[in-house]
Design a protein around this motif. Structure first.
Motif, short mmCIF file in Angstrom:
data_model
loop_
_atom_site.label_atom_id
_atom_site.label_comp_id
_atom_site.label_asym_id
_atom_site.label_seq_id
_atom_site.Cartn_x
_atom_site.Cartn_y
_atom_site.Cartn_z
N UNK A 141 16.40 -37.08 -16.05
CA UNK A 141 16.53 -38.16 -15.26
C UNK A 141 18.14 -38.46 -14.97
N UNK A 142 18.48 -39.15 -13.92
CA UNK A 142 19.69 -39.51 -13.58
C UNK A 142 19.45 -40.76 -13.18
N UNK A 143 19.64 -42.03 -13.92
CA UNK A 143 19.10 -43.16 -13.69
C UNK A 143 20.30 -44.26 -14.19
N UNK A 144 20.82 -45.01 -13.20
CA UNK A 144 21.88 -45.93 -13.75
C UNK A 144 21.55 -46.92 -14.92
N UNK A 145 20.40 -47.39 -14.89
CA UNK A 145 20.20 -48.35 -15.87
C UNK A 145 20.02 -47.55 -17.25
N UNK A 190 19.90 -44.11 -35.57
CA UNK A 190 18.46 -43.73 -35.75
C UNK A 190 17.85 -43.83 -34.55
N UNK A 191 17.43 -42.39 -33.93
CA UNK A 191 16.76 -42.37 -32.92
C UNK A 191 17.38 -41.75 -31.91
N UNK A 192 16.89 -41.32 -30.57
CA UNK A 192 17.55 -40.76 -29.58
C UNK A 192 18.77 -41.35 -28.92
N UNK A 193 18.79 -42.69 -28.94
CA UNK A 193 19.92 -43.47 -28.76
C UNK A 193 19.90 -43.93 -27.22
N UNK A 194 18.67 -43.67 -26.39
CA UNK A 194 18.58 -44.17 -25.19
C UNK A 194 17.75 -45.61 -25.00
N UNK A 195 18.33 -46.17 -24.01
CA UNK A 195 17.80 -47.38 -23.47
C UNK A 195 17.86 -48.40 -24.57
N UNK A 199 14.78 -49.31 -8.37
CA UNK A 199 14.87 -48.70 -6.88
C UNK A 199 13.26 -48.63 -6.70
N UNK A 200 12.68 -49.69 -6.80
CA UNK A 200 11.26 -49.74 -6.53
C UNK A 200 10.34 -48.76 -7.25
N UNK A 201 10.68 -48.08 -8.29
CA UNK A 201 9.86 -47.24 -9.23
C UNK A 201 9.92 -47.79 -10.51
N UNK A 202 8.77 -47.49 -11.36
CA UNK A 202 8.72 -48.18 -12.80
C UNK A 202 10.04 -47.28 -13.48
N UNK A 203 10.71 -47.97 -14.46
CA UNK A 203 11.77 -47.41 -15.12
C UNK A 203 11.15 -46.58 -16.66
N UNK A 204 11.43 -45.43 -16.87
CA UNK A 204 10.93 -45.11 -18.21
C UNK A 204 11.96 -45.77 -19.26
N UNK A 233 26.76 -48.10 -32.05
CA UNK A 233 28.06 -48.32 -31.17
C UNK A 233 27.82 -48.09 -29.71
N UNK A 234 27.02 -47.03 -29.34
CA UNK A 234 27.12 -46.61 -27.89
C UNK A 234 25.54 -46.13 -27.56
N UNK A 235 24.83 -46.64 -26.67
CA UNK A 235 23.63 -46.05 -26.38
C UNK A 235 23.84 -44.68 -25.44
N UNK A 236 22.83 -43.80 -25.52
CA UNK A 236 22.85 -42.62 -25.14
C UNK A 236 22.78 -42.51 -23.20
N UNK A 237 23.19 -41.49 -22.85
CA UNK A 237 22.94 -41.29 -21.40
C UNK A 237 21.70 -40.47 -21.33
N UNK A 238 20.69 -41.01 -20.87
CA UNK A 238 19.40 -40.34 -20.67
C UNK A 238 19.45 -39.01 -20.27
N UNK A 239 20.42 -38.34 -19.28
CA UNK A 239 20.44 -36.99 -18.80
C UNK A 239 20.81 -36.04 -19.71
N UNK A 240 21.34 -36.50 -20.96
CA UNK A 240 21.65 -35.66 -22.12
C UNK A 240 20.57 -35.10 -22.65
#
Length: 251
Positions: free
Chosen positions: A106-110, A214-219, A81-86, A95-102
């Motif tokens: 952030x509340x970002x669809x990607x 291993x890791x936070x799971x986001x992205x 949406x026109x902004x640099x993505x974190x 098995x499943x990447x994490x929702x960043x809002x957890x």
């Protein structure tokens, strides 16, 4: 920014991995660094050189193949949406990447999390660690939790990715304390507790943690990206998979 990206890659992914993974990592690292320049405007620096930003090794960390990956993706950054993505990334999502809002505000669809069947070859896909209850008690007390002798640590709630949202600690005197999975991992140490996806088996004054990932799971899941590259996905397809809806643009 390009010199910085070249100094990061060797520390984030093995330089002998398929080039398409390294290219995907180059875009993610460059995007993350650029994002930090926006949010850290009031600070004296944008990033640190350790795992809390990105591990940076300077010119001595540059390698032939990582430099090729940086040069072939020169100036390419992910936007939403026109902004640099974190553009967060991690080693193994299991098995499943994490929702960043957890984890962050952030509340970002990607960054809502995706199913990932690609990281099963990771050496960190499953692991086991033994802890002394007293050691955990001391760490929690140092961080402001009033914890007596621990009788039981129980998982109360998980989120949609299977990671722990809330734990309940029961003490030998019957008192209980709730703690978020995120805070518990930060206090125990992100290298001691590799991820927030695990089960607990209590054994008297000790307990086993049987975990995954291993890791936070986001992205982007780096081991997942590795397998995707082995299966002939290119870096743009890898980025599209782990950051759905983000646009790749050249600065």
């Amino acid at each position: 920014l390009e010199a910085y990206t070249r100094g990061v890659l060797y520390h984030e992914v093995p330089h002998k991995w398929p080039l398409e993974v390294i290219k995907a990592q180059a875009v993610a690292a460059r995007t993350y660094a650029l994002y930090q320049t926006g949010v850290k405007k009031e600070q004296k620096y944008d990033v640190t050189s350790d795992i809390y930003s990105q591990v940076y090794g300077g010119r001595s960390a540059e390698r032939y193949r990582t430099n090729i990956a940086a040069d072939r993706t020169r100036g390419e950054v992910l936007f939403y949406k026109g902004k640099v993505l974190p553009a967060y990334f991690h080693s193994t999502c299991a098995g499943h990447t994490e929702d960043v809002s957890e984890l962050w505000n952030h509340n970002l669809a990607p960054l809502k999390g995706v199913v990932c069947h690609y990281c099963q070859t990771s050496p960190h896909y499953s692991w086991k660690k033994n802890f002394q209850s007293k050691e955990i008690q001391e760490k929690l007390n140092k961080n402001g939790y009033k914890i007596g002798l621990i009788k039981e640590i129980k998982i109360i709630k998980r989120n949609k990715s299977g990671r722990i949202k809330t734990l309940r600690i029961t003490m030998r005197d019957g008192k209980t304390t709730a703690i978020s999975g995120k805070n518990f991992r930060n206090i125990i140490g992100p290298n001691n507790l590799k991820s927030n996806k695990y089960d607990i088996a209590m054994k008297g004054y000790y307990f086993d943690v049987i975990g995954q990932g291993w890791g936070h799971g986001v992205g982007m899941c780096q081991w997942g990206a590795h397998q995707m590259a082995q299966e002939r996905f290119n870096y743009k397809e890898i980025l599209k998979y782990y950051y759905p809806g983000a646009k790749l643009k050249k600065l």
